[in-house]
Write an enzyme that holds these catalytic residues in place. Structure first.
Site, short mmCIF file in Angstrom:
data_model
loop_
_atom_site.label_atom_id
_atom_site.label_comp_id
_atom_site.label_asym_id
_atom_site.label_seq_id
_atom_site.Cartn_x
_atom_site.Cartn_y
_atom_site.Cartn_z
N GLN A 175 -8.80 7.29 -0.86
CA GLN A 175 -8.06 6.18 -0.25
C GLN A 175 -8.76 5.71 1.01
OE1 GLN A 175 -4.07 7.30 0.83
NE2 GLN A 175 -4.66 9.34 1.53
N HIS A 197 -7.51 2.62 -3.24
CA HIS A 197 -6.16 2.60 -2.67
C HIS A 197 -5.92 1.28 -1.94
CE1 HIS A 197 -2.88 3.49 0.24
NE2 HIS A 197 -2.41 4.27 -0.72
N ASP A 239 -2.77 0.39 -4.11
CA ASP A 239 -1.37 0.60 -3.74
C ASP A 239 -0.93 -0.63 -2.94
OD1 ASP A 239 1.12 1.46 -2.94
OD2 ASP A 239 0.45 3.46 -2.35
N GLU A 274 -0.23 0.42 -8.01
CA GLU A 274 0.81 1.34 -7.57
C GLU A 274 1.88 0.60 -6.77
OE1 GLU A 274 1.22 5.48 -4.96
OE2 GLU A 274 -0.74 4.85 -5.75
N ASP A 308 5.68 5.21 -7.43
CA ASP A 308 5.65 6.08 -6.26
C ASP A 308 7.03 6.03 -5.60
OD1 ASP A 308 5.22 7.47 -3.93
OD2 ASP A 308 3.66 6.18 -3.14
N GLN A 330 2.93 8.94 -9.70
CA GLN A 330 2.38 9.70 -8.58
C GLN A 330 3.33 10.85 -8.26
OE1 GLN A 330 0.95 10.18 -4.02
NE2 GLN A 330 1.48 8.10 -4.62
N LYS A 332 3.98 12.94 -5.68
CA LYS A 332 3.65 13.02 -4.25
C LYS A 332 4.15 14.36 -3.74
CE LYS A 332 3.04 9.47 -1.66
NZ LYS A 332 3.13 8.22 -0.93
#
Length: 427
Positions: A175, A197, A239, A274, A308, A330, A332
């Protein structure tokens, strides 16, 4: 007969995470950048400023053979957003750990990882422990189990979940943070599997009708060809923190149309988007994402939706996977809690033929990142985040080297096992 070590004491070590906690609501409200900080009033409870240094709390298990194994507690960059636990407060977490968790640890059998997690991380007064505690304590318990068994963390997971020893690396995803162009170049020069990212977390970065973002996507694809090694062809993963919905509209058809156009902009590339929109609750997110997935699948594009926000716990992940409400989930890890649950989440995704992206946060530590590598490799996740921090190089080094060492150990063990079996059969 060898007696397994027990936990004879527990020590705590306050520390630093590798980036900052950011108030997502305030950033969405267009607070002003001033150098590296944000100006303005925080909007999310627990934030004293819009950007705060991330903190961690190490938990060390002193075993009866005097070995000490560690785990790190922390929360994620956008704490308190998207259904997540509030921002990490060291004093609060430390007090609860001392009063509730340590007494449980002192009676735990560390030889069995899953059983120890179930005992130590049980509900307190009818409520789940803070997920940061689950995350750090479970790392330490996994390391204790590995110490007892004289194996890697990955081998403990394979044993507990009856998985074969892995022999393949998991693709690495880096990212960029706000230093997008420089960090994209770093990723390409290091031939990262999945990038960049992009941190598209504001109207300024997304642009009117998404044109600024579309230009960035095209630039990344073009740049991989300009400076990448011959044959280098990464997955492009962005994202957008809900900004397609915020700027273009919240209708699934409108969102799918925009994403399909993005895929057309970069033909031949697998495109991951994302968090295209945040529908405000897990239920709404699940229902609307399932519609977006179905619309994109019907078009046959190379675009994939990654969930996410609003998909945090193991139960959430199961619901999204079973409903096919994302192409990838994701996982996380600090938001899932116990790393035992993160391992289970990967397996649930695979059972339902949904991609498993074992992620986390830039706010994590080197210790939690190395534990995550063992989970990813053991369960053979589809991709894993290079973490912690936003500097690219450090995260790729920490996660990439841990994976390389782990696979070398597992290869050695397989070779030794084959040799010993051959010698035994020949005797």
């Amino acid at each position: 007969m060898r007696i397994s070590p027990t936990i004879k004491d527990v020590i705590l070590a306050p520390g630093s995470g590798s980036f900052f906690y950011d108030d997502q609501a305030a950033i969405r409200a267009a607070v002003i950048h001033d150098g590296f900080r944000y100006l303005g009033t925080p909007l999310t409870p627990g934030f004293s400023t819009v950007r705060m240094p991330s903190r961690s709390l190490g938990i060390g298990l002193v075993l009866s053979d005097d070995a000490i194994v560690w785990g790190d507690m922390m929360s994620v960059q956008y704490s308190g957003a998207g259904g997540r636990d509030p921002v990490f407060q060291v004093d609060t977490i430390q007090a609860l750990t001392r009063s509730v968790v340590i007494p449980r640890l002192l009676t735990a059998d560390v030889s069995g990882f899953l059983a120890a997690c179930e005992q130590v991380l049980a509900y307190h007064e009818g409520t789940r422990l803070p997920l940061a505690i689950e995350y750090g304590a479970s790392q330490a318990l996994l390391r204790a189990a590995a110490h007892v068994a004289r194996t890697t963390l990955a081998e403990v997971i394979c044993s507990e979940y009856d998985l074969p020893l892995p022999d393949r690396p998991v693709p690495l995803y880096a990212q960029s943070g706000d230093s997008r162009e420089i960090n994209v170049d770093k990723m390409i020069l290091k031939s990262v599997d999945v990038l960049p990212h992009g941190l598209i977390n504001s109207r300024e970065k997304f642009g009117a009708s998404g044109e600024t973002f579309r230009d960035f996507v095209k630039w990344v694809a073009r740049r991989t060809k300009e400076i990448g090694e011959p044959g280098y062809h990464p997955v492009l993963h962005f994202d957008v923190y809900g900004w397609i919905g915020l700027e273009i509209g919240m209708e699934p058809q409108t969102i799918a149309d925009f994403i399909a156009r993005l895929a057309d902009d970069v033909p031949g590339y697998r495109l991951h988007i994302e968090c295209p929109a945040d529908f405000g609750s897990t239920k709404a997110q699940l229902e609307e994402y399932a519609k977006i997935v179905a619309l994109l699948d019907s078009r046959g594009t190379e675009a994939r939706i990654v969930v996410d926000e609003q998909c945090n716990t193991l139960d959430d992940i199961r619901r999204f996977a079973e409903a096919k409400a994302a192409h990838l989930v994701q996982i996380k890890m600090p938001d899932v809690g116990s790393i035992a649950d993160s391992a289970k989440a990967v397996l649930i995704c695979k059972e339902n033929r949904v991609g498993a992206y074992l992620g986390g946060s830039c706010t994590e530590t080197d210790l939690s990142a190395r534990a995550a590598v063992n989970i990813a490799v053991a369960t053979q996740a589809d991709m894993m985040l290079a973490k912690p921090g936003m500097g690219v190089d450090e995260a790729i080094s920490i996660v990439g080297n841990e994976q390389s060492r782990l696979l070398a150990i597992l290869s050695y063990r397989r070779a030794r096992g084959s040799l010993q079996a051959f010698v035994a059969a020949s005797a």
